[in-house]
Write a protein that holds these residues in place. Structure first.
Motif, PDB file in Angstrom:
ATOM      1  N   GLY A  79       0.866  -1.276   0.064  1.00  8.60           N
ATOM      2  CA  GLY A  79       0.030  -0.083   0.065  1.00  8.60           C
ATOM      3  C   GLY A  79       0.877   1.370   0.004  1.00  8.60           C
ATOM      4  O   GLY A  79       0.401   2.414   0.018  1.00  8.60           O
ATOM      5  N   VAL A  80       2.197   1.209  -0.087  1.00  8.70           N
ATOM      6  CA  VAL A  80       3.154   2.313  -0.073  1.00  8.70           C
ATOM      7  C   VAL A  80       2.964   3.105  -1.407  1.00  8.70           C
ATOM      8  O   VAL A  80       3.170   2.274  -2.352  1.00  8.70           O
ATOM      9  CB  VAL A  80       4.439   1.882   0.313  1.00  8.70           C
ATOM     10  CG1 VAL A  80       5.569   2.951   0.215  1.00  8.70           C
ATOM     11  CG2 VAL A  80       4.576   1.166   1.636  1.00  8.70           C
ATOM     12  N   GLU A  81       2.804   4.442  -1.275  1.00 10.03           N
ATOM     13  CA  GLU A  81       2.778   5.045  -2.678  1.00 10.03           C
ATOM     14  C   GLU A  81       4.230   5.297  -3.173  1.00 10.03           C
ATOM     15  O   GLU A  81       5.164   5.560  -2.310  1.00 10.03           O
ATOM     16  CB  GLU A  81       2.384   6.481  -2.408  1.00 10.03           C
ATOM     17  CG  GLU A  81       0.851   6.501  -2.142  1.00 10.03           C
ATOM     18  CD  GLU A  81       0.154   7.892  -2.203  1.00 10.03           C
ATOM     19  OE1 GLU A  81       0.863   8.944  -1.888  1.00 10.03           O
ATOM     20  OE2 GLU A  81      -1.009   7.988  -2.038  1.00 10.03           O
ATOM     21  N   VAL A  82       4.346   5.040  -4.438  1.00  6.14           N
ATOM     22  CA  VAL A  82       5.550   5.220  -5.094  1.00  6.14           C
ATOM     23  C   VAL A  82       5.620   6.076  -6.346  1.00  6.14           C
ATOM     24  O   VAL A  82       4.698   5.985  -7.225  1.00  6.14           O
ATOM     25  CB  VAL A  82       6.253   3.910  -5.366  1.00  6.14           C
ATOM     26  CG1 VAL A  82       6.717   3.096  -4.114  1.00  6.14           C
ATOM     27  CG2 VAL A  82       5.515   3.080  -6.292  1.00  6.14           C
ATOM     28  N   PRO A  83       6.641   6.849  -6.763  1.00  7.50           N
ATOM     29  CA  PRO A  83       6.392   7.693  -7.969  1.00  7.50           C
ATOM     30  C   PRO A  83       6.749   6.804  -9.094  1.00  7.50           C
ATOM     31  O   PRO A  83       7.537   6.111  -9.139  1.00  7.50           O
ATOM     32  CB  PRO A  83       7.648   8.734  -7.879  1.00  7.50           C
ATOM     33  CG  PRO A  83       8.527   8.388  -6.799  1.00  7.50           C
ATOM     34  CD  PRO A  83       7.581   7.359  -6.027  1.00  7.50           C
ATOM     35  N   ILE A  84       5.877   6.804 -10.243  1.00  4.22           N
ATOM     36  CA  ILE A  84       6.288   6.272 -11.241  1.00  4.22           C
ATOM     37  C   ILE A  84       6.781   7.340 -12.332  1.00  4.22           C
ATOM     38  O   ILE A  84       6.236   8.394 -12.672  1.00  4.22           O
ATOM     39  CB  ILE A  84       5.162   5.491 -11.984  1.00  4.22           C
ATOM     40  CG1 ILE A  84       4.391   4.556 -11.007  1.00  4.22           C
ATOM     41  CG2 ILE A  84       5.473   4.856 -13.353  1.00  4.22           C
ATOM     42  CD1 ILE A  84       3.127   3.798 -11.264  1.00  4.22           C
ATOM     43  N   LEU A  85       8.186   6.953 -12.682  1.00  5.42           N
ATOM     44  CA  LEU A  85       8.860   7.866 -13.475  1.00  5.42           C
ATOM     45  C   LEU A  85       8.358   8.182 -14.970  1.00  5.42           C
ATOM     46  O   LEU A  85       7.387   7.357 -15.445  1.00  5.42           O
ATOM     47  CB  LEU A  85      10.155   7.833 -13.857  1.00  5.42           C
ATOM     48  CG  LEU A  85      10.894   7.614 -12.402  1.00  5.42           C
ATOM     49  CD1 LEU A  85      12.307   7.000 -12.494  1.00  5.42           C
ATOM     50  CD2 LEU A  85      10.960   8.852 -11.699  1.00  5.42           C
ATOM     51  N   PRO A  86       8.496   9.544 -15.565  1.00  2.00           N
ATOM     52  CA  PRO A  86       7.747   9.671 -16.898  1.00  2.00           C
ATOM     53  C   PRO A  86       8.476   8.770 -17.783  1.00  2.00           C
ATOM     54  O   PRO A  86       9.919   8.234 -17.628  1.00  2.00           O
ATOM     55  CB  PRO A  86       8.198  11.031 -17.325  1.00  2.00           C
ATOM     56  CG  PRO A  86       8.712  11.660 -16.151  1.00  2.00           C
ATOM     57  CD  PRO A  86       9.009  10.702 -15.039  1.00  2.00           C
ATOM     58  N   ARG A  87       7.983   8.200 -19.045  1.00  2.00           N
ATOM     59  CA  ARG A  87       8.482   7.297 -19.748  1.00  2.00           C
ATOM     60  C   ARG A  87       7.787   7.132 -21.126  1.00  2.00           C
ATOM     61  O   ARG A  87       6.653   7.856 -21.260  1.00  2.00           O
ATOM     62  CB  ARG A  87       8.558   5.887 -19.332  1.00  2.00           C
ATOM     63  CG  ARG A  87       6.984   5.322 -19.036  1.00  2.00           C
ATOM     64  CD  ARG A  87       6.933   4.172 -18.239  1.00  2.00           C
ATOM     65  NE  ARG A  87       5.573   3.635 -17.887  1.00  2.00           N
ATOM     66  CZ  ARG A  87       4.527   4.019 -17.261  1.00  2.00           C
ATOM     67  NH1 ARG A  87       4.691   5.304 -16.646  1.00  2.00           N
ATOM     68  NH2 ARG A  87       3.584   3.436 -17.188  1.00  2.00           N
ATOM     69  N   ARG A  88       8.429   6.738 -22.132  1.00  2.00           N
ATOM     70  CA  ARG A  88       7.667   6.550 -23.457  1.00  2.00           C
ATOM     71  C   ARG A  88       7.277   5.155 -23.634  1.00  2.00           C
ATOM     72  O   ARG A  88       7.998   4.143 -23.278  1.00  2.00           O
ATOM     73  CB  ARG A  88       8.542   6.800 -24.547  1.00  2.00           C
ATOM     74  CG  ARG A  88       8.822   8.536 -24.404  1.00  2.00           C
ATOM     75  CD  ARG A  88       9.859   8.824 -25.556  1.00  2.00           C
ATOM     76  NE  ARG A  88      10.523   7.924 -26.381  1.00  2.00           N
ATOM     77  CZ  ARG A  88      11.146   8.252 -27.413  1.00  2.00           C
ATOM     78  NH1 ARG A  88      11.259   9.642 -27.957  1.00  2.00           N
ATOM     79  NH2 ARG A  88      11.972   7.325 -28.176  1.00  2.00           N
ATOM     80  N   VAL A  89       5.940   4.729 -24.028  1.00  7.94           N
ATOM     81  CA  VAL A  89       5.470   3.320 -24.607  1.00  7.94           C
ATOM     82  C   VAL A  89       5.142   3.383 -25.772  1.00  7.94           C
ATOM     83  O   VAL A  89       4.787   4.499 -26.538  1.00  7.94           O
ATOM     84  CB  VAL A  89       4.391   3.224 -23.333  1.00  7.94           C
ATOM     85  CG1 VAL A  89       4.787   3.186 -22.185  1.00  7.94           C
ATOM     86  CG2 VAL A  89       3.218   4.412 -23.718  1.00  7.94           C
TER      87      VAL A  89
END
Length: 112
Positions: A79-89
């Protein structure tokens, strides 16, 4: 022209080797040349995507690179919040012709 799907089980994965074999059988290039041709096409698609370009294959679909911004995600276990970095998909958008073929409809009336 014989059906290229003859003898294949439905739902199986088509590999690079399968594509090379189909080129070998239909075009008549050597197996080595067929493998090099398939690899060359795949390399060009990869290179164009890495440059951020859209790859459109008429009657098949488009490979599009999209940018996703940073967002906050959550670890489902803790349940810990984590940042998801910007990326290209890369996303694939099938053409109307391919959609119709997948759904067993006549493709002669479909515009790409």
């Amino acid at each position: 022209m014989p059906n290229a799907n003859a003898g294949r089980e439905p739902g199986r994965t088509v590999t690079r080797a399968d594509l090379s074999e189909i080129v070998y059988q239909r075009i008549g290039l050597s197996r080595t040349e067929s493998a090099e041709l398939v690899q060359s096409v795949l390399d060009e698609i990869c290179d164009a995507a890495a440059r951020g370009e859209t790859v459109k294959l008429s009657g098949f679909g488009s490979f599009v690179v999209r940018s996703k911004g940073e967002r906050i995600g959550r670890n489902p276990k803790t349940g810990v919040e984590v940042p998801i970095l910007p990326r290209r998909v890369m996303v694939f958008k099938p053409s109307n012709v391919l959609k119709a073929k997948i759904n067993g409809r006549d493709t002669s009336a479909v515009k790409d």
